[in-house]
Write an enzyme that holds these catalytic residues in place. Sequence first.
Site, PDB file in Angstrom:
ATOM      1  CG  LEU A  46      -8.930   0.987  12.081  1.00 34.31           C
ATOM      2  CD1 LEU A  46      -9.876   1.108  12.620  1.00 34.31           C
ATOM      3  CD2 LEU A  46      -9.022  -0.407  10.950  1.00 34.31           C
ATOM      4  CB  SER A  47      -3.360   3.061  13.860  1.00 32.69           C
ATOM      5  OG  SER A  47      -3.072   1.826  13.024  1.00 32.69           O
ATOM      6  CE1 TYR A  62      -1.475   7.648  13.383  1.00 31.81           C
ATOM      7  CE2 TYR A  62      -0.832  10.135  11.995  1.00 31.81           C
ATOM      8  CZ  TYR A  62      -1.156   9.427  13.715  1.00 31.81           C
ATOM      9  OH  TYR A  62       0.013   9.621  14.336  1.00 31.81           O
ATOM     10  CG  ASP A 112      -1.731  -1.153   0.794  1.00 25.85           C
ATOM     11  OD1 ASP A 112      -2.601  -1.296  -0.101  1.00 25.85           O
ATOM     12  OD2 ASP A 112      -2.469  -1.284   1.974  1.00 25.85           O
TER      13      ASP A 112
END
Length: 258
Positions: free
Chosen positions: A162-163, A160, A45
């Site tokens: 979601l983290s 990022y 990705d």
Amino acid sequence: MSATLRRALLASPTPAAQEAERELREHYEWVSLHEAELVVALGGDGFLLQVLHQLLERRPNVPVFGMNLGTVGFLMNEWRLGGLDERLARAKPFKVSPLEMLTETISGEVRRLPAINEVSLLRETRQAAKIEVSVNDRVVMPELVCDGILAATPAGSTAYNLSANGPILPLGSAMLALTPISPFRPRRWRGAILPDRARISLRVLEAEKRPVSAVADQREVRDVARVQVEIDRMRDLTLMFDPEHALDDRITMEQFIA
């Protein structure tokens, strides 16, 4: 999409991607990037993001078909050597609208950078950042004390964002996620989901004492004073997927992974 389109082949520098590139060059015909009507990208990705940024600057109308030779490969198709012509003929397009980040530094320098996944503001020192948040020129949060804040597209909402405990946005939802990073005050604020026509303005309070950097995907601007983020509707990108890839289904199912 027709398999007769002129194709360019780009590969990440990893050994697996380089070996796959060698095999594909032996089996299929390729042209240079400036001649291509379609790009095949080999990697993960992160490499796909690099390719998309390269196309944004030079040839935004050229679609990209990625094959995963990285770790996650959320935005990539399965790597296979055979049947490429047939796969490209059957591939389904998906439009991605990038963000535009407009920054002004403490010294007055102004820069514009595109972001496909997210724009993030991050503290540069041990001191927490203080940020004023406005949406469409209306101050919605006078002071957010935090490690940072980010604005993510649906395509980037599983990265990022979601983290940082931000929401997953379905593709085609016409929404943006505005997510705080380690918020200290207000402690219970978990972010907001905004229409993708919103214009987000972020003003760094005490910018010299509490320096903040702004990052558009992988490109950083240090010591920012103000940042404006909005969708750039003039430069849509196109990703190509195998019909069975079902990217929207993958994004939906991410919400049920513990």
